[in-house]
Design a protein around this motif. Structure first.
Motif, PDB file in Angstrom:
ATOM      1  N   ILE A  25       0.828  -1.206   0.000  1.00  0.00           N
ATOM      2  CA  ILE A  25       0.000   0.000   0.000  1.00  0.00           C
ATOM      3  C   ILE A  25       0.862   1.256   0.000  1.00  0.00           C
ATOM      4  O   ILE A  25       0.575   2.229  -0.713  1.00  0.00           O
ATOM      5  CB  ILE A  25      -0.963  -0.009   1.201  1.00  0.00           C
ATOM      6  N   GLU A  26       1.935   1.234   0.784  1.00  0.00           N
ATOM      7  CA  GLU A  26       2.825   2.406   0.835  1.00  0.00           C
ATOM      8  C   GLU A  26       3.431   2.691  -0.537  1.00  0.00           C
ATOM      9  O   GLU A  26       3.463   3.850  -0.986  1.00  0.00           O
ATOM     10  CB  GLU A  26       3.938   2.165   1.857  1.00  0.00           C
ATOM     11  N   LYS A  27       3.888   1.641  -1.218  1.00  0.00           N
ATOM     12  CA  LYS A  27       4.462   1.828  -2.552  1.00  0.00           C
ATOM     13  C   LYS A  27       3.388   2.263  -3.543  1.00  0.00           C
ATOM     14  O   LYS A  27       3.642   3.086  -4.425  1.00  0.00           O
ATOM     15  CB  LYS A  27       5.129   0.535  -3.018  1.00  0.00           C
ATOM     16  N   TRP A  28       2.184   1.702  -3.390  1.00  0.00           N
ATOM     17  CA  TRP A  28       1.088   2.070  -4.278  1.00  0.00           C
ATOM     18  C   TRP A  28       0.731   3.546  -4.109  1.00  0.00           C
ATOM     19  O   TRP A  28       0.500   4.259  -5.094  1.00  0.00           O
ATOM     20  CB  TRP A  28      -0.111   1.179  -3.977  1.00  0.00           C
ATOM     21  N   LEU A  29       0.703   4.021  -2.869  1.00  0.00           N
ATOM     22  CA  LEU A  29       0.398   5.428  -2.617  1.00  0.00           C
ATOM     23  C   LEU A  29       1.500   6.345  -3.142  1.00  0.00           C
ATOM     24  O   LEU A  29       1.223   7.457  -3.620  1.00  0.00           O
ATOM     25  CB  LEU A  29       0.185   5.670  -1.120  1.00  0.00           C
ATOM     26  N   GLN A  30       2.739   5.893  -3.069  1.00  0.00           N
ATOM     27  CA  GLN A  30       3.829   6.668  -3.667  1.00  0.00           C
ATOM     28  C   GLN A  30       3.602   6.807  -5.169  1.00  0.00           C
ATOM     29  O   GLN A  30       3.865   7.862  -5.763  1.00  0.00           O
ATOM     30  CB  GLN A  30       5.170   5.985  -3.381  1.00  0.00           C
ATOM     31  N   LYS A  50      -9.535  -7.614   5.256  1.00  0.00           N
ATOM     32  CA  LYS A  50      -9.404  -6.626   4.187  1.00  0.00           C
ATOM     33  C   LYS A  50     -10.040  -5.295   4.556  1.00  0.00           C
ATOM     34  O   LYS A  50      -9.501  -4.230   4.244  1.00  0.00           O
ATOM     35  CB  LYS A  50      -9.994  -7.160   2.881  1.00  0.00           C
ATOM     36  N   THR A  51     -11.201  -5.338   5.244  1.00  0.00           N
ATOM     37  CA  THR A  51     -11.837  -4.084   5.660  1.00  0.00           C
ATOM     38  C   THR A  51     -10.957  -3.353   6.655  1.00  0.00           C
ATOM     39  O   THR A  51     -10.813  -2.120   6.580  1.00  0.00           O
ATOM     40  CB  THR A  51     -13.226  -4.360   6.268  1.00  0.00           C
ATOM     41  N   ALA A  52     -10.349  -4.084   7.584  1.00  0.00           N
ATOM     42  CA  ALA A  52      -9.438  -3.450   8.549  1.00  0.00           C
ATOM     43  C   ALA A  52      -8.275  -2.777   7.832  1.00  0.00           C
ATOM     44  O   ALA A  52      -7.848  -1.674   8.205  1.00  0.00           O
ATOM     45  CB  ALA A  52      -8.913  -4.500   9.531  1.00  0.00           C
ATOM     46  N   ILE A  53      -7.803  -3.413   6.772  1.00  0.00           N
ATOM     47  CA  ILE A  53      -6.662  -2.865   6.032  1.00  0.00           C
ATOM     48  C   ILE A  53      -7.046  -1.586   5.289  1.00  0.00           C
ATOM     49  O   ILE A  53      -6.327  -0.575   5.350  1.00  0.00           O
ATOM     50  CB  ILE A  53      -6.102  -3.919   5.064  1.00  0.00           C
ATOM     51  N   VAL A  54      -8.184  -1.600   4.572  1.00  0.00           N
ATOM     52  CA  VAL A  54      -8.549  -0.403   3.808  1.00  0.00           C
ATOM     53  C   VAL A  54      -8.991   0.726   4.730  1.00  0.00           C
ATOM     54  O   VAL A  54      -8.766   1.913   4.433  1.00  0.00           O
ATOM     55  CB  VAL A  54      -9.624  -0.698   2.742  1.00  0.00           C
ATOM     56  N   GLN A  55      -9.612   0.394   5.870  1.00  0.00           N
ATOM     57  CA  GLN A  55      -9.969   1.445   6.820  1.00  0.00           C
ATOM     58  C   GLN A  55      -8.718   2.061   7.448  1.00  0.00           C
ATOM     59  O   GLN A  55      -8.660   3.278   7.644  1.00  0.00           O
ATOM     60  CB  GLN A  55     -10.905   0.892   7.893  1.00  0.00           C
ATOM     61  N   ARG A  56      -7.719   1.225   7.738  1.00  0.00           N
ATOM     62  CA  ARG A  56      -6.448   1.774   8.232  1.00  0.00           C
ATOM     63  C   ARG A  56      -5.772   2.611   7.157  1.00  0.00           C
ATOM     64  O   ARG A  56      -5.146   3.646   7.438  1.00  0.00           O
ATOM     65  CB  ARG A  56      -5.546   0.617   8.672  1.00  0.00           C
ATOM     66  N   MET A  57      -5.914   2.181   5.906  1.00  0.00           N
ATOM     67  CA  MET A  57      -5.369   2.938   4.780  1.00  0.00           C
ATOM     68  C   MET A  57      -6.001   4.329   4.727  1.00  0.00           C
ATOM     69  O   MET A  57      -5.314   5.341   4.530  1.00  0.00           O
ATOM     70  CB  MET A  57      -5.637   2.164   3.485  1.00  0.00           C
ATOM     71  N   PHE A  58      -7.324   4.392   4.897  1.00  0.00           N
ATOM     72  CA  PHE A  58      -8.016   5.684   4.932  1.00  0.00           C
ATOM     73  C   PHE A  58      -7.457   6.560   6.047  1.00  0.00           C
ATOM     74  O   PHE A  58      -7.114   7.739   5.831  1.00  0.00           O
ATOM     75  CB  PHE A  58      -9.515   5.473   5.137  1.00  0.00           C
ATOM     76  N   ASN A  59      -7.370   6.011   7.246  1.00  0.00           N
ATOM     77  CA  ASN A  59      -6.911   6.800   8.389  1.00  0.00           C
ATOM     78  C   ASN A  59      -5.459   7.245   8.239  1.00  0.00           C
ATOM     79  O   ASN A  59      -5.096   8.340   8.683  1.00  0.00           O
ATOM     80  CB  ASN A  59      -7.090   5.992   9.684  1.00  0.00           C
ATOM     81  N   GLN A  60      -4.657   6.403   7.609  1.00  0.00           N
ATOM     82  CA  GLN A  60      -3.265   6.783   7.386  1.00  0.00           C
ATOM     83  C   GLN A  60      -3.169   7.957   6.417  1.00  0.00           C
ATOM     84  O   GLN A  60      -2.441   8.929   6.650  1.00  0.00           O
ATOM     85  CB  GLN A  60      -2.475   5.590   6.847  1.00  0.00           C
ATOM     86  N   ILE A  61      -3.923   7.881   5.307  1.00  0.00           N
ATOM     87  CA  ILE A  61      -3.902   8.972   4.328  1.00  0.00           C
ATOM     88  C   ILE A  61      -4.436  10.258   4.957  1.00  0.00           C
ATOM     89  O   ILE A  61      -3.878  11.347   4.762  1.00  0.00           O
ATOM     90  CB  ILE A  61      -4.735   8.591   3.088  1.00  0.00           C
ATOM     91  N   TRP A  62      -5.539  10.122   5.710  1.00  0.00           N
ATOM     92  CA  TRP A  62      -6.138  11.297   6.349  1.00  0.00           C
ATOM     93  C   TRP A  62      -5.142  11.931   7.318  1.00  0.00           C
ATOM     94  O   TRP A  62      -5.001  13.163   7.363  1.00  0.00           O
ATOM     95  CB  TRP A  62      -7.399  10.879   7.093  1.00  0.00           C
ATOM     96  N   SER A  63      -4.447  11.115   8.085  1.00  0.00           N
ATOM     97  CA  SER A  63      -3.496  11.626   9.078  1.00  0.00           C
ATOM     98  C   SER A  63      -2.269  12.245   8.431  1.00  0.00           C
ATOM     99  O   SER A  63      -1.697  13.207   8.960  1.00  0.00           O
ATOM    100  CB  SER A  63      -3.064  10.492  10.028  1.00  0.00           C
ATOM    101  N   ASP A  64      -1.856  11.701   7.283  1.00  0.00           N
ATOM    102  CA  ASP A  64      -0.681  12.255   6.595  1.00  0.00           C
ATOM    103  C   ASP A  64      -0.926  13.687   6.136  1.00  0.00           C
ATOM    104  O   ASP A  64       0.018  14.486   6.027  1.00  0.00           O
ATOM    105  CB  ASP A  64      -0.320  11.385   5.387  1.00  0.00           C
ATOM    106  N   ASN A  65      -2.193  14.011   5.815  1.00  0.00           N
ATOM    107  CA  ASN A  65      -2.559  15.378   5.439  1.00  0.00           C
ATOM    108  C   ASN A  65      -1.684  15.899   4.309  1.00  0.00           C
ATOM    109  O   ASN A  65      -1.149  16.995   4.363  1.00  0.00           O
ATOM    110  CB  ASN A  65      -2.467  16.316   6.659  1.00  0.00           C
ATOM    111  N   GLY A  66      -1.554  15.087   3.279  1.00  0.00           N
ATOM    112  CA  GLY A  66      -0.711  15.463   2.155  1.00  0.00           C
ATOM    113  C   GLY A  66      -1.501  15.760   0.899  1.00  0.00           C
ATOM    114  O   GLY A  66      -2.616  16.304   0.951  1.00  0.00           O
ATOM    115  N   LEU A  67      -0.955  15.370  -0.232  1.00  0.00           N
ATOM    116  CA  LEU A  67      -1.579  15.650  -1.525  1.00  0.00           C
ATOM    117  C   LEU A  67      -2.815  14.786  -1.769  1.00  0.00           C
ATOM    118  O   LEU A  67      -3.754  15.197  -2.440  1.00  0.00           O
ATOM    119  CB  LEU A  67      -0.555  15.416  -2.643  1.00  0.00           C
ATOM    120  N   ILE A  68      -2.815  13.570  -1.190  1.00  0.00           N
ATOM    121  CA  ILE A  68      -3.868  12.595  -1.471  1.00  0.00           C
ATOM    122  C   ILE A  68      -5.034  12.759  -0.502  1.00  0.00           C
ATOM    123  O   ILE A  68      -4.848  12.857   0.709  1.00  0.00           O
ATOM    124  CB  ILE A  68      -3.320  11.161  -1.377  1.00  0.00           C
TER     125      ILE A  68
END
Length: 445
Positions: A25-30, A50-68
């Protein structure tokens, strides 16, 4: 890290392991930053994480507060009228977008209704949100429901383009779009082609999709039919953790639920549960009255209870999964084939070999049709040729199938509890041997 999206797994620390998946996921987001990532479908059976993974993915992106900007939406297995679905979809999209920009988690945890959202957007200057909500209302008044939906599914790409950002469109249980969105208000007619709405936008490099599905064959069939030409790549998720992560999950679940557990029994639980975190959590939370996770015999009985008692959460979850999958092929031949291939999953079998081995009265053409149906239901796998099939290498599934159908298929009627006791005894022997080696090294008698 913040958690604006309440994760279904519960406390964040209960999500352990999954190193490969989060590295991917990290490489995919890069790649999303560079506009090179391809839309992806995460394939996994029910309760694989899988739901736990994509929900964590959402929270990670939201917390990063970057371009995505992240967008998460679950398509529930519940019939819904087309225009209502469209409004709900956009409501979550717009609330999550505003949440990200304003850094206010409440828009995710408690999304505003469209009327209130429009008023807030007007006050805060989110003109594009105001325009879209008015567009939805106007289209609904004209009963232009296709126009409503087009506005909704195109929104992430449109916003990414106009705002010079990137979006990640996470749709959980994507295959449900083909079954539960209805074109009539009485909810009797569904539109199987709904996933095809994303035909063009699945190729977006500024708003790629990351979708999931619990019924792998169904999801793959939907993607191949309506999003052809490889618009989504497939990434498979194993339901099992590595041994160390699975053992860690035993301790974490036991600690969270305040259940006493011994080290020996923690290893035994991880082993008997096949390193399956859902199985582990079911055992830790089991309502078995004699549960004592400091005693190996009680552990064996508790695991057996979760497998065999039809009222246990673990058994009921699998029953729903198997019953839905076998709905179209519900007969004794399908069960025998399924058990046979699951038991001997170390090799691939041709349909003729299966017919001879099980002495089936089915002709080869009918047998092949049944085997294909089983593979499309995600209960077996198709081999390298069109007539070769193989059982899933899924220990948990085999245990459930053996318990579920053993009464009907006597050749597989092996006592599960005896097997578990043998595994427990083997682990005790290994512990004794290990302790003996440690004593020798330390000089103890």
């Amino acid at each position: 890290m913040e958690y604006p999206l309440e994760e279904r797994i519960g406390p964040p620390e209960l999500l352990v392991g999954r190193t490969y998946e989060f590295d991917f996921i990290e490489k995919w987001l890069q790649g999303v930053h560079k506009k090179v990532s391809k839309s992806t479908a995460l394939l996994a059976r029910k309760k694989s994480g899988k739901t736990a993974i994509v929900q964590r993915m959402f929270n990670q992106i939201w917390s990063d507060n970057g371009l995505i900007v992240p967008f998460y939406y679950e398509v529930k297995a519940k019939r819904v009228w087309f225009p209502d679905f469209s409004e709900d979809y956009y409501r979550h999209f717009a609330n999550q977008y505003i949440s990200f920009i304003q850094r206010d988690p409440s828009f995710v945890s408690n999304p505003l209704p469209l009327e209130d959202l429009q008023q807030y957007a007007e006050q805060q200057g989110f003109d594009h949100v105001v325009r879209d909500i008015r567009g939805l209302a106007n289209a609904r008044a004209r009963q232009a429901f296709d126009v409503m939906w087009t506005l909704c599914y195109a929104a992430p790409h449109a916003y990414a383009a106009s705002l010079q950002r990137r979006w990640v469109v996470m749709i959980d249980e994507f295959q449900n779009l083909s079954e539960y969105v209805c074109t009539d208000k009485s909810l009797t007619i569904h539109d199987a082609s709904m996933p095809g709405s994303y035909h063009e936008h699945a190729e977006s490099k500024i708003a790629p999709m990351f979708v999931t599905g619990s019924y792998i064959g169904w999801l793959v069939s939907v993607v191949n039919k309506y999003l052809e030409a490889g618009r989504l790549r497939f990434e498979e998720l194993s339901p099992y953790l590595e041994e160390s992560a699975a053992l860690e999950s035993v301790y974490r679940y036991a600690d969270y639920h305040n259940v006493p557990i011994s080290n020996e029994c923690a290893v035994l639980i991880s082993t008997l549960c096949q390193n399956d975190p859902f199985f582990v959590s079911s055992v830790i939370q089991s309502s078995f009255r004699k549960k004592n996770l400091t005693d190996s015999e009680s552990v064996v009985q508790t695991v057996q209870y979760e497998l065999t008692n039809r009222k246990s959460s673990f058994s009921r979850t699998w029953a729903d999964y198997i019953d839905l999958s076998l709905d179209r092929i519900n007969d004794i031949h399908a069960r025998r084939i399924l058990l046979f291939l699951t038991k001997y999953s170390d090799r691939q079998w041709t349909h003729q070999e299966i017919q001879e081995r099980l002495q089936l009265t089915l002709d080869l053409k009918e047998l092949l049709r049944k085997l294909i149906a089983l593979s499309e239901a995600d209960l077996i796998e198709q081999g390298v040729s069109d007539v070769q099939f193989q059982g899933l290498k899924d220990g948990t599934l085999y245990l459930i199938l053996r318990n579920r159908f053993a009464d009907e298929v006597q050749e597989f009627d092996i006592d599960i509890t005896t097997d578990f006791r043998q595994q427990a005894a083997a682990l005790k022997q290994q512990n004794r041997q290990l302790q003996g080696k440690l004593n020798q090294l330390s000089g103890k008698p």
